[in-house]
Every structure is written in C-alpha cells, then in structure tokens.
Design a protein around this motif. Structure first.
Motif, PDB file in Angstrom:
ATOM      1  N   GLY A  76       0.827  -1.394  -0.062  1.00 12.55           N
ATOM      2  CA  GLY A  76       0.017  -0.199   0.021  1.00 12.55           C
ATOM      3  C   GLY A  76       0.817   1.201   0.098  1.00 12.55           C
ATOM      4  N   ALA A  77       1.941   1.268   0.715  1.00 16.07           N
ATOM      5  CA  ALA A  77       2.888   2.513   0.929  1.00 16.07           C
ATOM      6  C   ALA A  77       3.509   2.719  -0.327  1.00 16.07           C
ATOM      7  N   THR A  99       7.515   7.770  -5.493  1.00 14.66           N
ATOM      8  CA  THR A  99       7.938   8.444  -6.782  1.00 14.66           C
ATOM      9  C   THR A  99       8.252   7.519  -7.735  1.00 14.66           C
ATOM     10  N   LEU A 100       9.054   6.260  -7.161  1.00 18.97           N
ATOM     11  CA  LEU A 100       9.522   5.278  -8.214  1.00 18.97           C
ATOM     12  C   LEU A 100       8.106   4.518  -8.981  1.00 18.97           C
ATOM     13  N   CYS A 109       7.803  -1.873 -15.809  1.00 22.65           N
ATOM     14  CA  CYS A 109       6.684  -2.928 -15.473  1.00 22.65           C
ATOM     15  C   CYS A 109       7.221  -3.460 -14.099  1.00 22.65           C
ATOM     16  N   LEU A 110       8.349  -4.032 -14.031  1.00 24.70           N
ATOM     17  CA  LEU A 110       8.656  -4.795 -12.767  1.00 24.70           C
ATOM     18  C   LEU A 110       8.377  -3.337 -11.616  1.00 24.70           C
ATOM     19  N   GLY A 111       9.038  -2.278 -11.868  1.00 26.79           N
ATOM     20  CA  GLY A 111       8.880  -1.052 -10.915  1.00 26.79           C
ATOM     21  C   GLY A 111       7.548  -0.713 -10.607  1.00 26.79           C
ATOM     22  N   CYS A 112       6.428  -1.103 -11.364  1.00 28.15           N
ATOM     23  CA  CYS A 112       5.018  -0.701 -11.171  1.00 28.15           C
ATOM     24  C   CYS A 112       4.437  -1.868 -10.443  1.00 28.15           C
TER      25      CYS A 112
END
Length: 258
Positions: A152-153, A158-159, A193-196
């Motif tokens: 959730g956090a 920002t990433l 996509c991994l970062g998302c």
C-alpha cells in the motif's frame, strides 16, 4: 474503421502466438494446482505431509519447481498487462508486420524471469523460517501485515509514479528509446513494469502462490492501473485500502480476534 483495422492486425501470427503463450501459462498454472482433497490434506497434516507426497528434498532441492511456478505465474499475469504497449509497438511498425515483436516480448519476459528467481529465493527463505505454509501462503500475522501495508505504501512512491507514467504512455516510451532496438526496449519495458508491479506481485504470499482467483484479481488490478484514465483514480485508493488491511490485521492480532 480504426477499431476494425486494429482487430485485423491483432489476428496476425505474432498476436496469435502471444495469446497462445498466455493461454498456455494459465493452463499450466491450473494444472499445477493441487486438487481440493489434497489441499485439505496438506492443511490438515502440515508440511510433513506435503513433503512426503511430493518428495521434495530439504534445502534448495525444491527450488527448480518453485522457480518454474513463479516463471509461469509471471508470464501469465504480466504478459496481459503489457498489451497496450505491445499494441502501440505494432502501430509504430505496421509496415513491418510485427517486425521485432518477438524480441520486444522476449526482453520484457526476461526481466520477469529475473523476478521469478528472486521470488524463488524469497519463498524458500520464508518457508525455511516457518512463515509460509506448503501452499505459499503466509501463516505469520506480522508478515501478512507487512506485505499488505508495504504494498500500500509503495503505491505512493515516486518510483511507482515514474514507472506508471511510462507504462501508461507507451508511445512516449518508444519514441524516447527507439534507438535501443526491440530487445533493449523490451528489457526497459520489463524493468518499468517491474517497478510498477513487484509489490503487488509479492502479495501472492498473502493469498497463496497457487491461488488462481487471487492471482487473477491481482492481474486485473495491474492491468487497470496501467490505463491512463482508470489508473489515475485507482492507484492511490488501492494504496489506502492495502494499508488499511495491513493495519486491520495488526489490530485484530493485538485484540486477540484472530
């Protein structure tokens, strides 16, 4: 006319191969699930029953099977979320009839294979510490709360915002990195996509790594989050909801209601 043209292009051989990949991945996951009677037996008798049934040796001996599961899960869940980006690529190379599509998709999936390797290590470590049951589901209230609240956090980081911006506007992404070629762009696309999605994928340890209903719901959420109009109003409420669930788990534990 534009819709009809798009539908015709998506019947091309490279698109049929893409849909086949997704169907095979979900079919494999379904086949890998335990039958309901064995799930009940595993829950009743615990890890010893599971290990005896499947003949999984201690330590790293079970790693290949776990990696296969995570690799198939990543392909089944993440390939559909890349559909807008892949369709945009097809629009940009219409005259090439899908030229470079395979290289782009291969780069994308290669990143998720790396994630599958890390998830395998995490699952082995958590299971070894007694925090997961044999079905890959958290049995520790604090781990469950941490995964929920942490995911959730991360929705507010920002990433996450930076990666979502690229996923939601694939045309801008491809124009920016066009000189890299399809394979390197696929790797970049997989990385953003991994970062998302990595934190939401980690919630598999909450619902169970072989829970198809849980994984299907997560896939739908991640697909919607990458759509500009829907994602803009979904990301932060989802973050608040996950953090609230994390705190609810803690409160229930401290109140002795679990």
């Amino acid at each position: 006319m534009q819709l009809a043209s798009s539908l015709r292009r998506m019947r091309a051989p490279h698109w049929l191969g893409f849909y086949t990949l997704i169907a095979l991945a979900w079919g494999t996951l379904y086949a890998m699930q335990l039958p309901p009677d064995l799930v009940a037996a595993a829950n009743l008798y615990g890890a010893e029953f599971w290990q005896a049934l499947c003949r999984i040796e201690p330590g790293l001996a079970g790693a290949p099977n776990i990696f296969l599961m995570w690799a198939v899960m990543s392909a089944a869940m993440m390939a559909p979320t890349a559909l807008p980006a892949l369709a945009t690529w097809d629009d940009l190379v219409q005259t090439g009839r899908g030229a470079g599509f395979g290289a782009l998709l291969s780069g994308y999936l290669a990143v998720w294979l790396g994630f599958a390797a890390l998830a395998t290590v995490a699952q082995l470590a958590l299971a070894g510490a007694g925090l997961l049951n044999p079905l890959g589901e958290s049995v520790n209230i604090w781990l469950t709360a941490l995964l929920l609240a942490g995911a959730g956090a991360y929705q507010f980081s920002t990433l996450k915002d930076s990666c979502l911006a690229k996923c939601r506007h694939p045309l801008t992404f491809f124009i920016q990195y066009w000189h890299d070629g399809p394979l390197r762009m696929g790797l970049r696309l997989g990385a953003v996509c991994l970062g998302c999605c990595w934190a939401l994928m980690a919630l598999a340890f909450v619902g169970g790594t072989m829970n198809l209903l849980w994984m299907g719901g997560a896939m739908v959420l991640m697909m919607l989050e990458k759509l500009p109009a829907i994602g803009a109003v979904l990301t932060r409420p989802l973050g608040y909801g996950l953090m609230a669930l994390g705190w609810a788990v803690v409160i229930l534990e401290l109140g002795g209601w679990t």
